[in-house]
Design a protein around this motif. Structure first.
Motif, PDB file in Angstrom:
ATOM      1  N   LEU A  87      30.182  80.675  -6.221  1.00  0.00           N
ATOM      2  CA  LEU A  87      29.071  79.962  -6.864  1.00  0.00           C
ATOM      3  C   LEU A  87      29.231  79.903  -8.381  1.00  0.00           C
ATOM      4  N   LEU A 143      21.913  80.336 -10.079  1.00  0.00           N
ATOM      5  CA  LEU A 143      23.177  80.641  -9.407  1.00  0.00           C
ATOM      6  C   LEU A 143      23.812  81.919  -9.939  1.00  0.00           C
ATOM      7  N   TYR A 159      31.613  78.760 -10.026  1.00  0.00           N
ATOM      8  CA  TYR A 159      32.142  77.456 -10.428  1.00  0.00           C
ATOM      9  C   TYR A 159      31.022  76.428 -10.547  1.00  0.00           C
ATOM     10  N   LEU A 160      30.121  76.434  -9.578  1.00  0.00           N
ATOM     11  CA  LEU A 160      28.982  75.512  -9.620  1.00  0.00           C
ATOM     12  C   LEU A 160      28.071  75.857 -10.796  1.00  0.00           C
ATOM     13  N   ILE A 187      29.616  74.434 -13.933  1.00  0.00           N
ATOM     14  CA  ILE A 187      29.446  72.975 -13.991  1.00  0.00           C
ATOM     15  C   ILE A 187      28.020  72.617 -14.389  1.00  0.00           C
ATOM     16  N   CYS A 188      27.039  73.283 -13.771  1.00  0.00           N
ATOM     17  CA  CYS A 188      25.632  73.022 -14.114  1.00  0.00           C
ATOM     18  C   CYS A 188      25.358  73.389 -15.570  1.00  0.00           C
TER      19      CYS A 188
END
Length: 206
Positions: free
Chosen positions: A152, A125, A154-155, A158-159
């Protein structure tokens, strides 16, 4: 903020962001990375990748908090690129030092080991975000599309946090501080955005 102050702050930011890498390089040269050098490199680069990614995410909430902090936007891209830099070293450490470039092991890990899956997804990402971090990319994609793409981040964060939690042993709480910081940033942004709109509406009505 005048140009001289901005240059000074950017120089200090570069020094601060490169310090973990410089320390790792020094310890590698002096053979002081500890009993497990590969683990030290992996943990240090992974932690700093997440730290700088979260710092880059903190820029917008801080700007919403006060108009006096609007100059922070000039540091968001730099912090994001340093996050990608450390994430790249983190991935290279895994491929080169853990796998010895054996891609057959990588294929197994990427399908069966959940912390590897989360970490590789986070890195994947970040790649398009780093690739489109230039002013030219913003013009080429257009502001709206560029902004949608860069959500992206933010994702990816988190990942990255999930990767960190799944990597450490049960009971180890070292990812907690970064996790709490990320949660606070996620919760603060909509609240601060709402308050800013209210302030703007009141200013217009007056």
């Amino acid at each position: 903020m005048n140009r001289k102050t901005l240059i000074t702050l950017k120089t200090l930011t570069w020094i601060a962001c490169l310090s973990p890498f410089a320390l790792l390089a020094y310890e590698a040269v002096t053979n002081t990375l500890g009993p497990d050098p590969t683990s030290t490199i992996a943990l240090t680069t992974g932690y700093n990748a997440l730290l700088m990614l979260i710092l880059s995410l903190a820029v917008t909430p801080l700007r919403l908090l006060s108009s006096r902090l609007s100059w922070l936007i000039k540091f968001r891209r730099l912090l994001g690129l340093f996050a990608f830099f450390y994430a790249s070293i983190h991935l290279a450490t895994y491929v080169a030092l853990y796998l010895n470039f054996d891609m057959s092991i990588f294929k197994t890990d990427i399908t069966k080991r959940r912390f590897i899956i989360a970490g590789f997804l986070a890195y994947s990402l970040l790649v398009p975000l780093a690739a489109t971090s230039t002013t030219w990319s913003i013009r080429k994609l257009g502001g709206k599309r560029w902004n949608r793409l860069h959500k992206l981040v933010y994702l990816a964060a988190i990942c990255g946090i999930i990767h960190y939690w799944w990597q450490v042993k049960p009971g180890v709480l070292s990812p907690m501080n970064l996790t709490i910081t990320l949660v606070v940033l996620f919760l603060a942004r909509p609240v601060l955005t709402f308050l800013q709109k209210r302030r703007t509406q009141r200013a217009v009505s007056v």
